[in-house]
Scaffold this motif. Structure first.
Motif, PDB file in Angstrom:
ATOM      1  N   ALA A 295       0.809  -1.186   0.118  1.00  0.00           N
ATOM      2  CA  ALA A 295      -0.263  -0.680   0.185  1.00  0.00           C
ATOM      3  C   ALA A 295       0.882   0.692  -0.090  1.00  0.00           C
ATOM      4  N   GLY A 296       2.273   1.263  -0.101  1.00  0.00           N
ATOM      5  CA  GLY A 296       3.179   2.226  -0.349  1.00  0.00           C
ATOM      6  C   GLY A 296       3.597   2.289   0.873  1.00  0.00           C
ATOM      7  N   GLY A 297       3.959   1.506   1.696  1.00  0.00           N
ATOM      8  CA  GLY A 297       4.654   1.879   3.130  1.00  0.00           C
ATOM      9  C   GLY A 297       5.922   1.491   2.706  1.00  0.00           C
ATOM     10  N   VAL A 298       6.658   1.384   3.741  1.00  0.00           N
ATOM     11  CA  VAL A 298       8.384   1.123   3.956  1.00  0.00           C
ATOM     12  C   VAL A 298       8.205  -0.608   4.012  1.00  0.00           C
ATOM     13  N   LYS A 299       9.481  -0.710   2.875  1.00  0.00           N
ATOM     14  CA  LYS A 299       9.749  -2.376   3.102  1.00  0.00           C
ATOM     15  C   LYS A 299      10.980  -2.584   3.664  1.00  0.00           C
ATOM     16  N   ARG A 300      10.713  -1.938   5.119  1.00  0.00           N
ATOM     17  CA  ARG A 300      11.818  -2.255   6.212  1.00  0.00           C
ATOM     18  C   ARG A 300      11.425  -2.941   7.062  1.00  0.00           C
ATOM     19  N   SER A 301      12.162  -3.706   7.737  1.00  0.00           N
ATOM     20  CA  SER A 301      11.471  -4.043   9.184  1.00  0.00           C
ATOM     21  C   SER A 301      11.380  -3.221  10.454  1.00  0.00           C
ATOM     22  N   TRP A 302      10.081  -2.425  10.782  1.00  0.00           N
ATOM     23  CA  TRP A 302      10.140  -1.684  12.293  1.00  0.00           C
ATOM     24  C   TRP A 302       9.793  -2.828  13.765  1.00  0.00           C
ATOM     25  N   LYS A 303      10.446  -2.577  14.296  1.00  0.00           N
ATOM     26  CA  LYS A 303      10.471  -2.895  15.969  1.00  0.00           C
ATOM     27  C   LYS A 303      10.607  -1.650  16.405  1.00  0.00           C
ATOM     28  N   MET A 304      10.117  -1.707  17.819  1.00  0.00           N
ATOM     29  CA  MET A 304       9.920  -0.792  18.854  1.00  0.00           C
ATOM     30  C   MET A 304      10.474  -2.010  20.515  1.00  0.00           C
ATOM     31  N   ILE A 305      11.894  -2.024  21.194  1.00  0.00           N
ATOM     32  CA  ILE A 305      12.536  -2.519  21.887  1.00  0.00           C
ATOM     33  C   ILE A 305      11.631  -1.730  23.126  1.00  0.00           C
ATOM     34  N   ASN A 306      10.856  -2.963  24.189  1.00  0.00           N
ATOM     35  CA  ASN A 306      10.668  -2.863  25.035  1.00  0.00           C
ATOM     36  C   ASN A 306      11.973  -3.520  26.696  1.00  0.00           C
TER      37      ASN A 306
END
Length: 339
Positions: A295-306
């Motif tokens: 849908a036009g999003g970034v083709k890279r993995s995004w994570k948030m570290i907890n």
């Protein structure tokens, strides 16, 4: 055994709001008693302040986090009641009070005593004062676990700068932040190449931590610079230790982050410019990271570290500090509790 008083001085958060409004000193707060097998009582010598503590105090409602409670979780101190644990009275320790312990008992690090499971403690590095050691647990483990999430586990990872091998490169946004400081040092200990950003006044400090390249984020937007000057090979990890709410760095990461790489955030913080701007910023950020590639999003993995308090991780950090491989950095110190 050291004489243990019945009461202590402690900072308590009495309501939801900024520290200047809701923090009060209680000179007669009860000293906890270890009641469970494996719990110990520690006399706190130093406590560290973390952004998470301020966030809980400021935005988490009381029906989720009951008030009053003692804020903050990172500390160093001396065991005064070992309670038949693996520790002995007089041992100098570093610890992190888990969210479960803090919520259930209302204890925190801004006090003189804390009772907690021995599994949340490790011996303090002998080459560090209490003030420096108190800042290790949250920031250090966040850095270590973020690197592990991206595939660089300091407990197993082999150094890559052997002859004929090109070391992988990571980018640390916020190299002078508490998490950035540890990330740079741990990454360098594994043989990784590190590019880091901070304001120009911190360049010498960040390079002194081991950063191979430095970028002053105040001169131009980072995504503009990195898109114009893409690394070869691309970064294996982009760690946003500055908690950006602007999604531009992630949106443009396809130009400088490897397809198999990962973009990790310590958690964007949207409320610095008011609640309305914060809400709008949050929606924009969520759309940027959740929009699918088709849908036009970034083709890279995004994570948030907890961050999760793990005794093995905290012990590894303290071992590295003891060996001189990495070092904690103290920004400033203040008296523990006013009288």
């Amino acid at each position: 055994m050291t004489s243990i008083p019945q009461t202590q001085a402690a900072w308590t958060a009495t309501a939801r709001g900024p520290p200047s409004r809701v923090l009060q000193v209680n000179q007669d707060y009860p000293v906890p008693t270890p009641t469970k097998s494996g719990d110990v009582l520690v006399k706190i010598h130093a406590a560290a302040l973390n952004p998470a503590g301020w966030k809980v105090m400021t935005i988490v409602p009381s029906f989720v986090w009951e008030r009053p409670y003692i804020p903050e979780v990172d500390f160093s101190g001396v065991v005064v009641d070992a309670n038949e644990s693996q520790f002995s009275n007089g041992d100098q320790v570093v610890g992190l009070i888990s969210a479960a312990v803090q919520r259930n008992t209302h204890q925190g690090a801004l006090s003189q005593y804390v009772s907690l499971p021995a599994s949340q403690l490790v011996p303090k590095p002998s080459n560090q004062p209490f003030s420096a050691a108190a800042g290790i647990p949250t920031a250090g483990q966040t850095a270590l676990q973020a690197l592990r999430l991206a595939g660089f586990d300091v407990l197993r990872y082999q150094r890559e700068h052997n002859e004929g091998t090109t070391p992988k490169t990571i980018f640390v946004n916020g190299g002078s932040t508490s998490v950035g400081i540890y990330t740079i040092q741990i990454a360098k200990s594994m043989g990784l190449r590190v590019v880091a950003s901070a304001s120009g006044r911190n360049e010498a400090f960040v390079r002194g931590l081991g950063a191979d390249e430095f970028k002053d984020y105040t001169t131009e937007p980072l995504h503009v610079y990195l898109t114009r000057n893409p690394p070869t090979p691309p970064f294996s990890l982009v760690l946003d230790a500055a908690a950006l709410i602007d999604p531009s760095l992630y949106r443009h990461s396809g130009g400088f982050l490897d397809k198999s790489g990962m973009f990790i955030s310590v958690g964007p913080w949207p409320f610095g410019r008011g609640w309305k701007a914060g809400l709008v910023g949050t929606m924009k950020y969520l759309w940027a990271v959740l929009q699918p590639g088709w849908a036009g999003g970034v083709k890279r993995s995004w994570k948030m570290i907890n961050v999760t308090n793990r005794q093995a991780d905290l012990q590894k950090l303290c071992d590295m500090i003891e060996a001189g491989t990495i070092r904690p950095v103290t920004d400033s110190t203040s008296p523990e509790v006013p009288t």
